[in-house]
Enzyme design. Structure first.
Site, PDB file in Angstrom:
ATOM      1  N   HIS A 152      66.897 -39.158  35.035  1.00 37.63           N
ATOM      2  CA  HIS A 152      67.450 -37.940  35.623  1.00 37.63           C
ATOM      3  C   HIS A 152      66.842 -36.691  35.003  1.00 37.63           C
ATOM      4  O   HIS A 152      66.361 -36.716  33.867  1.00 37.63           O
ATOM      5  CB  HIS A 152      68.967 -37.922  35.459  1.00 37.63           C
ATOM      6  CG  HIS A 152      69.667 -38.931  36.311  1.00 37.63           C
ATOM      7  ND1 HIS A 152      71.016 -38.956  36.484  1.00 37.63           N
ATOM      8  CD2 HIS A 152      69.181 -39.964  37.069  1.00 37.63           C
ATOM      9  CE1 HIS A 152      71.361 -39.940  37.296  1.00 37.63           C
ATOM     10  NE2 HIS A 152      70.251 -40.577  37.657  1.00 37.63           N
ATOM     11  N   GLU A 154      68.234 -33.989  33.823  1.00 40.04           N
ATOM     12  CA  GLU A 154      68.914 -33.576  32.586  1.00 40.04           C
ATOM     13  C   GLU A 154      68.437 -34.429  31.412  1.00 40.04           C
ATOM     14  O   GLU A 154      68.206 -33.916  30.311  1.00 40.04           O
ATOM     15  CB  GLU A 154      70.436 -33.732  32.727  1.00 40.04           C
ATOM     16  CG  GLU A 154      71.041 -32.980  33.889  1.00 40.04           C
ATOM     17  CD  GLU A 154      71.161 -33.794  35.176  1.00 40.04           C
ATOM     18  OE1 GLU A 154      72.139 -33.584  35.905  1.00 40.04           O
ATOM     19  OE2 GLU A 154      70.277 -34.638  35.445  1.00 40.04           O
ATOM     20  N   CYS A 204      75.742 -36.229  36.583  1.00 35.11           N
ATOM     21  CA  CYS A 204      76.507 -37.463  36.736  1.00 35.11           C
ATOM     22  C   CYS A 204      77.201 -37.768  35.404  1.00 35.11           C
ATOM     23  O   CYS A 204      76.978 -37.085  34.406  1.00 35.11           O
ATOM     24  CB  CYS A 204      75.579 -38.615  37.143  1.00 35.11           C
ATOM     25  SG  CYS A 204      74.456 -39.162  35.823  1.00 35.11           S
ATOM     26  N   CYS A 208      74.661 -38.500  32.500  1.00 39.52           N
ATOM     27  CA  CYS A 208      74.036 -37.280  31.990  1.00 39.52           C
ATOM     28  C   CYS A 208      75.044 -36.419  31.240  1.00 39.52           C
ATOM     29  O   CYS A 208      74.713 -35.807  30.220  1.00 39.52           O
ATOM     30  CB  CYS A 208      73.391 -36.493  33.118  1.00 39.52           C
ATOM     31  SG  CYS A 208      71.898 -37.301  33.753  1.00 39.52           S
TER      32      CYS A 208
END
Length: 170
Positions: free
Chosen positions: A100, A102, A128, A131
């Protein structure tokens, strides 16, 4: 009053609120979210392009976008397990081989020896739960989100831990 708290419309600070300025300009939050949107253009995900920027004291520490790990082939519509199995957005993150945005921003800080403590994350989509846990442990103090992602538990987790969360789009 900081730039992000100044009266604004559509992410712009009005020229009338800034003596001597002849035009409106973006708030600090809108400015750095634009960098996150630019980072998202590098995404290799076939489902959603996400970008993230870690900032402290109005200086960019790192950027990230979602996609396959380094030195691995990019995902395609034929190789995406989430597409093949019809996984809904915001669910079953473990079925994705992508990293991801992040996560990549945090990883870039670690690779280059830059602390992320007390930084602000600017991101195109809300984090999410996976993260969110990483952002909390990385010492991120504030998250500015352009738009919501279907996994709302991540935002609640951030708030429960004391991380400030601000949405630019309602």
């Amino acid at each position: 009053m900081t730039d992000s708290e100044t009266p604004q419309e559509n992410g712009l600070i009005s020229a009338k609120d800034q003596p001597g300025l002849v035009r409106s300009r973006p708030t600090i939050d809108a400015y750095f979210v634009q960098f996150a949107e630019l980072a998202a253009t590098r995404s290799t995900c076939v489902r959603r392009q996400v970008g993230a920027v870690l900032v402290r004291d109005k200086h960019i520490l790192s950027t990230g976008y979602n996609g396959s790990p380094a030195n691995m082939k990019h995902c395609t519509t034929e190789t995406c397990l989430r597409l093949k199995t019809g996984v809904k957005s915001g669910e079953r993150h473990e079925l994705c081989r992508g990293v991801h945005a992040e996560q990549n921003a945090i990883i870039q800080c670690a690779l280059h020896g830059v602390s992320s403590r007390d930084a602000t994350l600017y991101v195109t989509h809300s984090p999410c739960t996976i993260c969110a846990k990483m952002l909390i442990n990385a010492g991120i103090s504030r998250v500015v989100v352009k738009r919501k992602y279907p996994d709302e538990d991540g935002v609640q987790m951030l708030k429960d831990s004391g991380v400030k969360v601000h949405f630019l789009e309602k």
